[in-house]
Design an enzyme around this catalytic site. Structure first.
Site, short mmCIF file in Angstrom:
data_model
loop_
_atom_site.label_atom_id
_atom_site.label_comp_id
_atom_site.label_asym_id
_atom_site.label_seq_id
_atom_site.Cartn_x
_atom_site.Cartn_y
_atom_site.Cartn_z
N SER A 1 53.87 66.04 36.77
CA SER A 1 52.70 65.15 36.81
C SER A 1 52.05 65.28 38.18
O SER A 1 52.71 65.69 39.15
CB SER A 1 53.14 63.70 36.58
OG SER A 1 52.12 62.79 36.91
N TYR B 1 59.27 56.73 37.95
CA TYR B 1 58.54 57.81 37.29
C TYR B 1 58.10 58.89 38.28
O TYR B 1 58.35 60.08 38.08
CB TYR B 1 57.32 57.25 36.56
CG TYR B 1 56.46 58.31 35.93
CD1 TYR B 1 56.87 58.95 34.78
CD2 TYR B 1 55.25 58.69 36.51
CE1 TYR B 1 56.10 59.94 34.20
CE2 TYR B 1 54.46 59.67 35.93
CZ TYR B 1 54.89 60.30 34.78
OH TYR B 1 54.12 61.29 34.21
#
Length: 271
Positions: A142, A155
């Site tokens: 990401s 995350y």
């Protein structure tokens, strides 16, 4: 369609980026192994791809948060006499909010899926690739991987692992026939934000499409790039943020992400 004779395994293939990877790989003639928990959605996609592209598509229903997840998947592959030429570690989910308010068990499951299962499955599949003289690995990270992200602590840190892990393997296998790519999408129109509990987790970024992300990834993989950012306006998020001093970067990031603390659900829904 001339079949490649190769087999690709895609985790998290029941929707979003994973499903788009499955479609793109089937279109190039790869046989497929689709892995996720949602059997009905996997079977529906498998039937579609068999009909449209005439490829073999196997479905493995497995919970990748389980401690023995990678071993379980490998046992299924062995039972079906399948070897993997392309591995797409796409399965994952996120959480957002004040760390002390997030469900502790879900945070652990997140790390098991996003980090542990990804690394373990890669470790078990690489030897076969080396024995056959090559292979491809795509690990979905990401743009959050490039800096600490308050209110996305677990995350973002997990995705940092994915990025650095992938780049290390890219360097190790660069001259040994295995291509390794860390794919770093920005906000993308998937169920990710339903699981997190708010679209505010996109931090104001323009949302891209799963198909565009996959196209960017496969182009980068063909060129044997170590990583690629994908999606509208992602270059700045990945490359223009300062890297040091690290504490200043963390404070700057908090200025951007703090609105998520109030918007996010403290107990994200299951994936």
């Amino acid at each position: 369609m001339t079949h490649s004779g190769k087999t690709a395994l895609v985790t998290g293939a029941s929707g979003g980026i994973g499903a788009e990877f499955a479609k793109a790989l089937a279109a190039r003639g790869d046989n497929l192994v689709l892995v996720a928990r949602s059997v009905s959605r996997l079977e529906s996609l498998a039937a579609q791809l068999r009909t449209e592209h005439g490829v073999r598509v196997e479905v493995i229903a497995h919970d990748l948060s389980a401690p023995d997840a990678a071993a379980g998947v490998m046992n299924e592959l062995a039972a079906r006499e399948l070897s993997i030429d392309t591995l797409v570690n796409n399965a994952g989910f996120g959480s957002a909010g004040r760390f002390e308010e997030l469900d502790a068990d879900r945070e652990q499951d997140q790390l098991m899926v996003n980090v542990v299962a990804l690394a373990a499955l890669t470790r078990r599949i690489v030897p076969g690739m080396l024995a056959r003289g090559g292979g491809e690995i795509v690990n979905v990270a990401s743009t959050a991987a490039f800096q600490p992200s308050p209110y996305f602590a677990t995350y973002a840190a997990g995705k940092t692992f994915v990025l650095n892990f992938s780049l290390a393997l890219w360097s190790e296998y660069h001259d040994r026939g295995i291509k390794v790519l860390a794919l770093c999408p920005g906000p993308t129109e998937t169920e990710f934000f339903d699981v997190v509990g708010t679209r505010a987790a996109g931090i104001g970024g323009k949302f891209g499409t799963p198909a565009a992300v996959v196209d960017t990834a496969l182009r980068a993989l063909a060129r044997n790039k170590g990583y690629v950012v994908a999606g509208p306006n992602t270059f700045a998020a990945a490359h223009l943020m300062p890297r040091r001093p690290r504490t200043l970067v963390a404070r700057m990031a908090k200025m951007v992400t703090r609105t998520v603390a109030d918007a996010a659900s403290p107990t994200p829904a299951a994936v």
